[in-house]
Design an enzyme around this catalytic site. Structure first.
Site, PDB file in Angstrom:
ATOM      1  N   ASP A 251      -9.309  -1.654   4.734  1.00 10.93           N
ATOM      2  CA  ASP A 251      -8.216  -2.152   3.714  1.00 10.93           C
ATOM      3  C   ASP A 251      -8.790  -2.294   2.252  1.00 10.93           C
ATOM      4  O   ASP A 251      -9.532  -3.389   2.176  1.00 10.93           O
ATOM      5  CB  ASP A 251      -7.563  -3.386   4.054  1.00 10.93           C
ATOM      6  CG  ASP A 251      -6.452  -3.198   5.353  1.00 10.93           C
ATOM      7  OD1 ASP A 251      -6.851  -2.266   6.093  1.00 10.93           O
ATOM      8  OD2 ASP A 251      -5.537  -3.812   5.540  1.00 10.93           O
TER       9      ASP A 251
ATOM     10  N   LYS B 163      -0.871  -0.595   0.699  1.00 10.43           N
ATOM     11  CA  LYS B 163      -0.579  -1.880   1.121  1.00 10.43           C
ATOM     12  C   LYS B 163      -0.070  -2.645  -0.230  1.00 10.43           C
ATOM     13  O   LYS B 163      -0.727  -2.576  -1.158  1.00 10.43           O
ATOM     14  CB  LYS B 163      -1.889  -2.487   1.879  1.00 10.43           C
ATOM     15  CG  LYS B 163      -1.547  -3.787   2.233  1.00 10.43           C
ATOM     16  CD  LYS B 163      -2.842  -4.164   3.196  1.00 10.43           C
ATOM     17  CE  LYS B 163      -3.248  -5.806   3.293  1.00 10.43           C
ATOM     18  NZ  LYS B 163      -4.719  -5.969   3.991  1.00 10.43           N
TER      19      LYS B 163
ATOM     20  N   LYS C  34       1.849  -0.413   4.386  1.00 15.39           N
ATOM     21  CA  LYS C  34       1.485  -1.709   5.246  1.00 15.39           C
ATOM     22  C   LYS C  34       1.995  -2.896   4.246  1.00 15.39           C
ATOM     23  O   LYS C  34       1.748  -2.797   3.245  1.00 15.39           O
ATOM     24  CB  LYS C  34       0.222  -1.685   5.046  1.00 15.39           C
ATOM     25  CG  LYS C  34      -0.396  -3.310   5.827  1.00 15.39           C
ATOM     26  CD  LYS C  34      -1.985  -3.367   6.381  1.00 15.39           C
ATOM     27  CE  LYS C  34      -2.204  -4.716   6.814  1.00 15.39           C
ATOM     28  NZ  LYS C  34      -3.658  -4.769   7.087  1.00 15.39           N
TER      29      LYS C  34
END
Lengths: 225, 225
Positions: free
Chosen positions: B96, B160, B189
């Site tokens: 991430d 994300k 996400k």
């Protein structure tokens, strides 16, 4: 005259700070220009901008402070050491390094010490300064004693009460407590939510040698929010 | 039966997350055990703990997601690439990665792209996944379009909406907007402040393929706060 002297005294303790994730190069240029004009001791900026700042401040007294493992402290030691090296190569004079609180609260104090020592030794070999950022608002009194003892063993130059991104900011109580726990040779940086000249003066009286704030201009100009 | 199936469907989309700076190894062990029990798709944890988690999850289906340049994104590219390599060596399956918003808002989009591409290529060579973290709450609509276009060019696997540490958390509007701007091959996400099953279901309907939350157990158990 008296006012001017007070302003100079305060400016000499201020890290003129801009650490927002959306900071632009234009804002960093302005920050550096202000730091020269007001003679702040340092600018405190993201690693990404250290080279830019160095180009602007190379012939000036103003120091460049960059942040390492910031603000959460849980990068691996290898990465934090590399980040410290890179920041110094780029021109940083001071490293504001976040202690690995994950390791600390997992009981791995030896690992925490080793990491801080590695970075501090690398910095001192280059005549650079390390400020160890702990998060006093997350610590019990006994945690704080143990963290201060690690700072002493690692021979850091400063302990800083927080990153400004976690928990409450600098309080007079937290700074006084750090001053009480640390030997004189270790200085104290207060950081987090400092917005007025009165707060700065109170924190200095409590023991702060350095003030990290993104409100430095309004503090000096006494335009209190 | 219906309830059980719904629970499984939700669990298969959840990154069981613990990213607080004071996280302990005991908490990571518990997180991994819960992820096995509930069959969450992944745990999302600090780089410092990836090795521990790998030892616990090696023979399990649960993936390990680690964070890179987290949460502010303004480490240098060199450091973020090294951090990505290290996380994968330690056992991370998913990265991430926070976009460098400083570079982005300074107009250095080429540099942003190069950084994301470097990390994504390294990850894909190892069959690992990259989730690019932007901060939708800091973006205008045109900023968001440009950021999504960089994500497409860099061929990341997920976008994300935020780190959970800056600005507001995941909103249905932000996720729907991302779903609208991104091609189907890029997943989404949702992360930040997600605490209830209803929020999860709404975000999935809006287009979220993955849910990052530190409230996964209470969401599955429907003990709503």
């Amino acid at each position: 005259m008296e006012k001017k002297r007070e302003e100079n005294d305060i400016a000499a303790k201020i890290d003129h700070t801009l650490l927002k994730p959306e900071t632009t190069s234009q804002q960093i240029t302005q920050l550096c220009e202000q730091a020269i004009e007001y003679q702040f001791v340092a600018v405190c900026i993201p690693p990404y901008f250290v080279r830019n700042a160095f180009a602007l401040l190379e012939d000036e007294k103003v120091k460049i402070a960059s942040v390492i493992g910031f603000p959460l402290g849980y990068s691996s030691s290898f990465i934090k050491v590399e980040e410290a090296k890179r920041a110094m190569e780029d021109g940083a004079h001071e490293l504001d390094v976040v202690m690995n609180l994950c390791a600390f609260f997992s009981g791995n104090e030896k690992e925490v010490l080793k990491e801080i020592q590695s970075i501090t030794q690398l910095a001192h070999l280059r005549n650079k300064i390390v400020k160890l950022i702990i998060e006093t608002s997350l610590f019990s009194e006994s945690d704080l004693k143990r963290a201060c003892s690690l700072a002493v063993k690692a021979e850091v130059d400063f302990v800083k009460n927080g990153s400004g991104f976690i928990g409450r900011g600098a309080t007079v109580e937290a700074i006084a407590q750090l001053r009480d726990l640390l030997p004189k040779k270790i200085k104290i940086k207060a950081s987090g939510g400092i917005k007025t000249k009165n707060e700065v003066l109170d924190l200095i009286v409590a023991g702060a040698d350095r003030i990290g704030t993104s409100a430095a201009i309004q503090i000096i100009e006494k335009v209190e929010a």
